[in-house]
Design a protein around this motif. Sequence first.
Motif, PDB file in Angstrom:
ATOM      1  N   ALA B 102      -3.043 -16.609 -25.173  1.00 55.41           N
ATOM      2  CA  ALA B 102      -4.248 -16.268 -24.429  1.00 55.41           C
ATOM      3  C   ALA B 102      -4.853 -14.951 -24.887  1.00 55.41           C
ATOM      4  O   ALA B 102      -6.060 -14.754 -24.783  1.00 55.41           O
ATOM      5  N   ILE B 103      -4.020 -14.055 -25.368  1.00 59.23           N
ATOM      6  CA  ILE B 103      -4.514 -12.731 -25.741  1.00 59.23           C
ATOM      7  C   ILE B 103      -4.539 -12.643 -27.253  1.00 59.23           C
ATOM      8  O   ILE B 103      -3.522 -12.819 -27.915  1.00 59.23           O
ATOM      9  N   THR B 104      -5.712 -12.370 -27.787  1.00 61.17           N
ATOM     10  CA  THR B 104      -5.810 -12.357 -29.251  1.00 61.17           C
ATOM     11  C   THR B 104      -6.231 -11.003 -29.803  1.00 61.17           C
ATOM     12  O   THR B 104      -6.032 -10.718 -30.955  1.00 61.17           O
ATOM     13  N   GLU B 105      -6.850 -10.187 -28.928  1.00 65.26           N
ATOM     14  CA  GLU B 105      -7.277  -8.885 -29.415  1.00 65.26           C
ATOM     15  C   GLU B 105      -6.552  -7.814 -28.635  1.00 65.26           C
ATOM     16  O   GLU B 105      -6.273  -7.985 -27.458  1.00 65.26           O
ATOM     17  N   ARG B 106      -6.329  -6.704 -29.259  1.00 63.40           N
ATOM     18  CA  ARG B 106      -5.659  -5.564 -28.615  1.00 63.40           C
ATOM     19  C   ARG B 106      -4.380  -6.031 -27.960  1.00 63.40           C
ATOM     20  O   ARG B 106      -4.130  -5.787 -26.786  1.00 63.40           O
ATOM     21  N   VAL B 107      -3.598  -6.727 -28.734  1.00 58.24           N
ATOM     22  CA  VAL B 107      -2.412  -7.379 -28.195  1.00 58.24           C
ATOM     23  C   VAL B 107      -1.398  -6.358 -27.742  1.00 58.24           C
ATOM     24  O   VAL B 107      -0.804  -6.464 -26.668  1.00 58.24           O
ATOM     25  N   LYS B 108      -1.173  -5.321 -28.562  1.00 50.09           N
ATOM     26  CA  LYS B 108      -0.134  -4.360 -28.229  1.00 50.09           C
ATOM     27  C   LYS B 108      -0.406  -3.683 -26.898  1.00 50.09           C
ATOM     28  O   LYS B 108       0.505  -3.498 -26.078  1.00 50.09           O
ATOM     29  N   GLU B 109      -1.653  -3.282 -26.703  1.00 47.98           N
ATOM     30  CA  GLU B 109      -1.973  -2.595 -25.454  1.00 47.98           C
ATOM     31  C   GLU B 109      -1.702  -3.490 -24.265  1.00 47.98           C
ATOM     32  O   GLU B 109      -1.188  -3.054 -23.233  1.00 47.98           O
ATOM     33  N   TYR B 110      -2.053  -4.752 -24.419  1.00 47.06           N
ATOM     34  CA  TYR B 110      -1.851  -5.688 -23.319  1.00 47.06           C
ATOM     35  C   TYR B 110      -0.394  -5.729 -22.890  1.00 47.06           C
ATOM     36  O   TYR B 110      -0.050  -5.536 -21.723  1.00 47.06           O
ATOM     37  N   TYR B 111       0.477  -5.959 -23.875  1.00 46.23           N
ATOM     38  CA  TYR B 111       1.883  -6.102 -23.514  1.00 46.23           C
ATOM     39  C   TYR B 111       2.450  -4.788 -23.002  1.00 46.23           C
ATOM     40  O   TYR B 111       3.290  -4.760 -22.108  1.00 46.23           O
ATOM     41  N   GLY B 112       1.986  -3.689 -23.612  1.00 45.93           N
ATOM     42  CA  GLY B 112       2.478  -2.393 -23.154  1.00 45.93           C
ATOM     43  C   GLY B 112       2.139  -2.149 -21.701  1.00 45.93           C
ATOM     44  O   GLY B 112       2.998  -1.796 -20.885  1.00 45.93           O
ATOM     45  N   TRP B 113       0.889  -2.359 -21.361  1.00 48.44           N
ATOM     46  CA  TRP B 113       0.498  -2.129 -19.974  1.00 48.44           C
ATOM     47  C   TRP B 113       1.168  -3.118 -19.036  1.00 48.44           C
ATOM     48  O   TRP B 113       1.511  -2.806 -17.901  1.00 48.44           O
ATOM     49  N   PHE B 114       1.344  -4.316 -19.511  1.00 50.12           N
ATOM     50  CA  PHE B 114       1.995  -5.315 -18.670  1.00 50.12           C
ATOM     51  C   PHE B 114       3.413  -4.896 -18.332  1.00 50.12           C
ATOM     52  O   PHE B 114       3.878  -5.022 -17.193  1.00 50.12           O
ATOM     53  N   LEU B 115       4.105  -4.367 -19.332  1.00 54.82           N
ATOM     54  CA  LEU B 115       5.470  -3.926 -19.083  1.00 54.82           C
ATOM     55  C   LEU B 115       5.495  -2.786 -18.076  1.00 54.82           C
ATOM     56  O   LEU B 115       6.336  -2.750 -17.179  1.00 54.82           O
ATOM     57  N   LEU B 116       4.546  -1.867 -18.220  1.00 54.98           N
ATOM     58  CA  LEU B 116       4.505  -0.761 -17.277  1.00 54.98           C
ATOM     59  C   LEU B 116       4.223  -1.270 -15.866  1.00 54.98           C
ATOM     60  O   LEU B 116       4.755  -0.750 -14.880  1.00 54.98           O
ATOM     61  N   LEU B 117       3.374  -2.274 -15.787  1.00 55.33           N
ATOM     62  CA  LEU B 117       3.074  -2.857 -14.478  1.00 55.33           C
ATOM     63  C   LEU B 117       4.335  -3.393 -13.829  1.00 55.33           C
ATOM     64  O   LEU B 117       4.642  -3.125 -12.669  1.00 55.33           O
ATOM     65  N   GLY B 118       5.096  -4.156 -14.607  1.00 57.44           N
ATOM     66  CA  GLY B 118       6.321  -4.715 -14.054  1.00 57.44           C
ATOM     67  C   GLY B 118       7.295  -3.632 -13.614  1.00 57.44           C
ATOM     68  O   GLY B 118       7.888  -3.715 -12.532  1.00 57.44           O
ATOM     69  N   ALA B 119       7.441  -2.616 -14.458  1.00 58.19           N
ATOM     70  CA  ALA B 119       8.368  -1.540 -14.097  1.00 58.19           C
ATOM     71  C   ALA B 119       7.945  -0.874 -12.805  1.00 58.19           C
ATOM     72  O   ALA B 119       8.773  -0.572 -11.931  1.00 58.19           O
ATOM     73  N   SER B 120       6.651  -0.685 -12.671  1.00 59.75           N
ATOM     74  CA  SER B 120       6.153  -0.001 -11.488  1.00 59.75           C
ATOM     75  C   SER B 120       6.400  -0.816 -10.224  1.00 59.75           C
ATOM     76  O   SER B 120       6.759  -0.290  -9.170  1.00 59.75           O
ATOM     77  N   ILE B 121       6.218  -2.128 -10.333  1.00 53.84           N
ATOM     78  CA  ILE B 121       6.424  -2.951  -9.142  1.00 53.84           C
ATOM     79  C   ILE B 121       7.886  -2.937  -8.727  1.00 53.84           C
ATOM     80  O   ILE B 121       8.221  -2.796  -7.547  1.00 53.84           O
ATOM     81  N   ILE B 122       8.774  -3.058  -9.708  1.00 49.67           N
ATOM     82  CA  ILE B 122      10.197  -3.056  -9.354  1.00 49.67           C
ATOM     83  C   ILE B 122      10.586  -1.705  -8.770  1.00 49.67           C
ATOM     84  O   ILE B 122      11.372  -1.625  -7.826  1.00 49.67           O
ATOM     85  N   LEU B 123       9.990  -0.653  -9.314  1.00 48.12           N
ATOM     86  CA  LEU B 123      10.260   0.655  -8.747  1.00 48.12           C
ATOM     87  C   LEU B 123       9.841   0.730  -7.291  1.00 48.12           C
ATOM     88  O   LEU B 123      10.552   1.270  -6.449  1.00 48.12           O
ATOM     89  N   ALA B 124       8.669   0.174  -6.999  1.00 46.99           N
ATOM     90  CA  ALA B 124       8.193   0.221  -5.615  1.00 46.99           C
ATOM     91  C   ALA B 124       9.139  -0.519  -4.687  1.00 46.99           C
ATOM     92  O   ALA B 124       9.419  -0.073  -3.579  1.00 46.99           O
ATOM     93  N   PHE B 125       9.650  -1.664  -5.134  1.00 49.61           N
ATOM     94  CA  PHE B 125      10.561  -2.407  -4.266  1.00 49.61           C
ATOM     95  C   PHE B 125      11.887  -1.692  -4.125  1.00 49.61           C
ATOM     96  O   PHE B 125      12.564  -1.800  -3.109  1.00 49.61           O
ATOM     97  N   ALA B 126      12.270  -0.971  -5.182  1.00 44.56           N
ATOM     98  CA  ALA B 126      13.598  -0.368  -5.159  1.00 44.56           C
ATOM     99  C   ALA B 126      13.622   0.981  -4.463  1.00 44.56           C
ATOM    100  O   ALA B 126      14.691   1.479  -4.144  1.00 44.56           O
ATOM    101  N   ALA B 127      12.454   1.566  -4.237  1.00 43.82           N
ATOM    102  CA  ALA B 127      12.437   2.960  -3.796  1.00 43.82           C
ATOM    103  C   ALA B 127      13.026   3.131  -2.408  1.00 43.82           C
ATOM    104  O   ALA B 127      12.753   2.356  -1.499  1.00 43.82           O
ATOM    105  N   ARG B 128      13.845   4.160  -2.257  1.00 45.09           N
ATOM    106  CA  ARG B 128      14.358   4.513  -0.947  1.00 45.09           C
ATOM    107  C   ARG B 128      13.713   5.791  -0.464  1.00 45.09           C
ATOM    108  O   ARG B 128      14.077   6.325   0.579  1.00 45.09           O
ATOM    109  N   ASP B 129      12.831   6.321  -1.253  1.00 44.94           N
ATOM    110  CA  ASP B 129      12.136   7.552  -0.902  1.00 44.94           C
ATOM    111  C   ASP B 129      10.667   7.168  -0.768  1.00 44.94           C
ATOM    112  O   ASP B 129      10.121   6.482  -1.620  1.00 44.94           O
TER     113      ASP B 129
END
Lengths: 126, 547, 727
Positions: B102-129
Amino acid sequence: MSALSTAALASTALEGIGQAFTATSGAQLSLSLAISALLFVIGLVGFMVRRNMIIMFLCTELMFQGAALAMITFARMHMDVSGQVFVIFILTVAAAEAALALGLVVLLHRRRETLSAEVWSDLGEA
Amino acid sequence: MSMIWTSILMPVIGAALVAVSSPRLSKWISLLATLGSLAALTLFAFEFPAWNNGQYHPTEAGPAWLDAAGIRLSVGFDTVSLLLALLTAFLMPLCIIGSYTAITERVKEYYGWFLLLGASIILAFAARDAILFYVGYEFTLVPMTILIAVYGGTERRVAAIKMFLYTFLGSMFMLAAIIYVAWENRVSSGAWTFDIDTLTATAVRLPVSTQYWLFASLMIGFAVKVPLFPLHTWLPLAHDQAPTAGSVILASAMLKLGTYGNYRFALPMAPAGGTELMVVVAVLSIIAIIYASLICWVQTDAKKLIAYSSVAHLGLCMLGLFALNPVGAEGAVFYMVNHGLSTGALFLCIGMFYERYHTKDTDVLGGLARKMPVWASFMVLFTFASIGLPGLNGFIGEFLCLGGTFIAEHDGQSGYPGVLGPRFAVIAGLGLIFAAMYLLILLGKIVWGPLREPHHDSAHTHAAPHASLPTDLNAREILVLTPLAVACIWLGVQPQPMLKAIEPCATRMLANYPDEVRRLKEREAQMAADAADAPNLAQMPQHGGVH
Amino acid sequence: MIADFPIPQAVVAPELAWVGLALLLPLISAVLCTVCAAARLPGKLPAVFTVLALAASFVVILRAYNAYSGPVQVPIFEWMSFAWGEGRFQQFTAPCALYIDSLTLFWMLFVTGLGTLIALYASEYMETEKGAGYARFFFGISIFLFAMSSLVMGDNLVMLYLGWEGVGLASYLLIGFDYQRPAAVAAAKKAFIMNRVGDLGLALGIFMLWANYGTLQYSQLFQAMNAGGQTGVDWDVSLIPFLLMLGAFGKSAQFPLFTWLPDAMEGPTPVSALIHAATMVTAGVFLIARMYPFFALHPEALATVAWIGGGTALLAATIGMAQYDIKRVFAYSTISQLGYMFLGLGVGTTYGACYHTFTHAFFKALLFLTAGAIMHGFAGQLDLRKLSGLRHIPGWRLVSWTMFIGCLWLAAFPYTAAFFSKDAILLKALTSTRWDFVFLGWLGLFTAALTAYYTFRVWFRVCCGPVHFEPAADGHHGDASHDAHGHGNAHKAHEVKGAHAADHGFHPHAPKWAISTVLALLAIGTVAAGFPAYNEAFAHGTNWAQKMIVGSSAAAGAQIVEHAAQHDTSAGDHQAANGPSLGTVLGMDAHTGLLVVGATASIGGILIAAYLHLLSRGSADALRRALMGNVFTRWLPVCMERKWFVDEIYHGLFRLPLWLGSQVLHFGDKHFLDGVLVDGIARVPIAAGKLFRPLYGGALQGYAISMVAGVALVLAWMTWVWLRGFE
């Protein structure tokens, strides 16, 4: 006659001024503040009204001097020397700023062949 | 705890690696990173000792982040947050695989940001603070905005900015509430801390009027994210314009942040305020169900239809949560997981035919079962999971939410009195009928019926220009959909382990509510009695209530 | 109350878990069909799997029947169960378990038996769909049988609900089997959604039961009812029967939720036979029979059931009289006969209702399958104006005479099985002490006459008279795939003398062994279904069907209801319907009177049909023209043909307002909620920014002026504060 008399006149004048300045009369300090305010306002109004960039810069220098005079007056009023020290700072900054500003004015003059400030409104948002 | 941090940091490291690699390699790196994250969380889940007792694990506080303000990097899961984090980690690799063509241009940025998105969501669920939670919660907006604004449809800029600003504004209220509670905690205990348990304990002791505003403030923040009527208008636009994988994560994980926030913050922290405002929220939920369902009916854009259906489904989820009894809470948490699975899968399906036909308009495209039977089978399965067919996962959550609302009655023979009741359940039940209606209309247009393909000129072919996609699903796409299908069926047939695990968490969340509701009823009864017979005031027993 | 007429307590019997195979086998066959579709296996393998699985289920049920000794509860696995306290109302338990009593076995026998036969029939009928379509069809059949088994055998209401919705799913998939036809897709959608409306009622009823009794499992519910309900909700416990009733009416196509069933005829005929005649639509009857004790909670609950049933029976009969599509006629007759069953439940004879369900399943399936054979052979033609004299065509005699048996039973000709089952219902109605039940009884007799008329209208038109047939023009009577049989089949048909084939190239395709065998077996079964009644009536033995109903919750419930309704301790064994006569009919003894009246109704209807459709076929059209001509009677044929405009009324009452509402809401959401409110709030900062824009004109001196103005303001304020300090 000339050197000695000039020196004598100068020292008398200085002494007079020094006497004037060592006078603790409130009226004299108020006069001094009034003069500084006058200097400042003349500079301010001049900046707002005049179009010539060099004259505008001259007016900013006038505003500087007004502030410096006020500093000295307050130093005398409170017998605190840090006001006079600050005046040295002001004079130094004024000199540096003069160098920069006049350099810019020269460059701008070269661009548009005029010293009028009105031609430079490109950075506006209207 | 290291497992948790591993699962959060692996996508981050992956993003860093992606930034310096080639586009082809970036796909593999991101896949490995997300699989690693999933593996770490799964390992954690296997050794998770707190499955059935509603406690957190690990409980020790993390390293200090900002000592003067008491903010620590504490992470830990209880069953509910672990389930939601697992859901996110499960969907991430599927989304990555689904985005290959589905993604043909600026592929690296897409995956990079996507990974950060996932990390951020898991962080939010895991946070105790609480501040760590806020960081995770808000940081998800950055990659999401970029994904929509760069890789989205024609109106992507508007959609991205609207989503960002709307959600950000709502979270301001939430942050204000959290800081207020932390300040109250400092006043009473002398030290700054943002530990969620400590803040909850402080907030519960606040007076009713304060809790009222506290709850309202927290609710506004989460209501925008859920989204709850009438703060929902950002969602259809965002979904419509987002790329497929972005929609999937938005619907499945980010919206759950809103409901999770209710579960973790709004409900436990302000029970007195919650009971006061319960009816308001319930009415809004019901309006959301009916309103969004009816709007779905007249939608011609497939993605917008599913987006509005999310609003309707999450309205039901919120209703179950606010029924204030364990049945409703169970249903709501189960529904969160189910909705993530089935709606995410539906978005993936829509994305698959969008890649082939470049349109989502159901007026021009239809009858695809003829050409894409495998796709059609998956689509029918996930649609019925969304409708809530028993035997699939959607039914369990839906049934328990409605049931919880129904029995939230006055006498509380279940031990959990509430303020909702059969009337709410009836109107919400109408949503069941409407859900069947619009989803079957969608099926009738897209899947069944005579084949209608959009008119295309010779210069523009069906296949995506960069890779020729076969008419029906290829192996990669089947690989993406199969785990979701298996999950839907499995959870429908064997919900028992999850139900048993969620139950103590639900009870824990609702611990203060029976008393609060009883006090509310007493207050209301007293007000009614006061109004009824004023002369007998002197004879009424004095209530020793603090509030 | 219940203690006086106890429902036998169910024994927990985990050793009977093998009965769960009846549930599992169709599920396995469904999975195997999916594998066949995915692997694109050729041939009739899906049909083989399905027929074997269903036959095996039937064997399992037979074994269970042999092993039966009383109601049992068979746990299989934990499906949904959690608790937050110790009390009865602090847990939610819905295991995957079975509750097997005689009612369950009675139902499962004909469900699995007919399922096997119809799957066998379908293996030939659907053979043109070989490939993925074939597998998809049998997947649907398998899923359906799984869901129906869960509905009937489940031990709690959630499993019933699972089966309830599951049969809805199967119905949706199978009605819309030929998905390229918009009519089929629309019919499937309509069926599912209308069922969902009823399902809401059922779900609310389930919640009510749980809220009041704290359990959803039958055995615990029946015992808990004795303890009385604790009403803890706003709604009175007496609402339960009405909510359950709503679900039953949705699934069993009674007024007002009946319009989906005729449309469901768009599906292939085996589907119509299995689902919409014999099994799925009886789910509503089963629900009420199973939950019968709870219908005593409100005095008028059963009366409502009776009225709806009787009214629907008449309504559907009048519509059926005016339809030309054979399947539609049979669909309306199904609705009508279901109305009888509900009438039976309402007046208090669960035996009559259940036995009528049993007999109806056989003869209705038979009728639908004969219609299917006709459709299969005549390229989709089902218009009874275009078919005639089929019994004279070689190869079609079996079809014609099995159809005759089916029609005879449907018309409740004296001494057929259906006659006895209908008799049981009408007897109870006519001898009731309530005047409205007696009225409904007479209405039922009138409807029986109409039933006999329209049934034999079909048979006399299609199977008798001169031979004439036309293939369907565009094949849009469903099963479009059967167009292919049109040309070039050299069969015996064209040897018939005097045959008037409208298209000389068309030869009807006579049914082969699978269809013929099933038709024959079903015809035998239809006759055999009467043996319980024959046994009782002629040999004065035991009525097997009645024995099955007694001892289950249905009969015990009937006793409670009677007791609650009459409040008298009338002597005599409460043996449901066929006890000692409780009154007279037209001055004669009840049984004799009903025999006379019933026979009159049935034979009378047949004779009128014979006149209008066999002996002088033009007279039917002449009658219709006469009615249409007269302005006072015009409404009758118009309404009957237009199905009393119910579809149009629903469209105007529900669909149109909802659609308009949706448009309004959509507009409001987009332009008002989003446009005015959200975007409006967003425009405020933009407007504020525009307000301050002149300050940034770009002129240096302008900036200076604004700076000075600001400083002046601040100074002025400071001075003002300083001055205020002096006060």
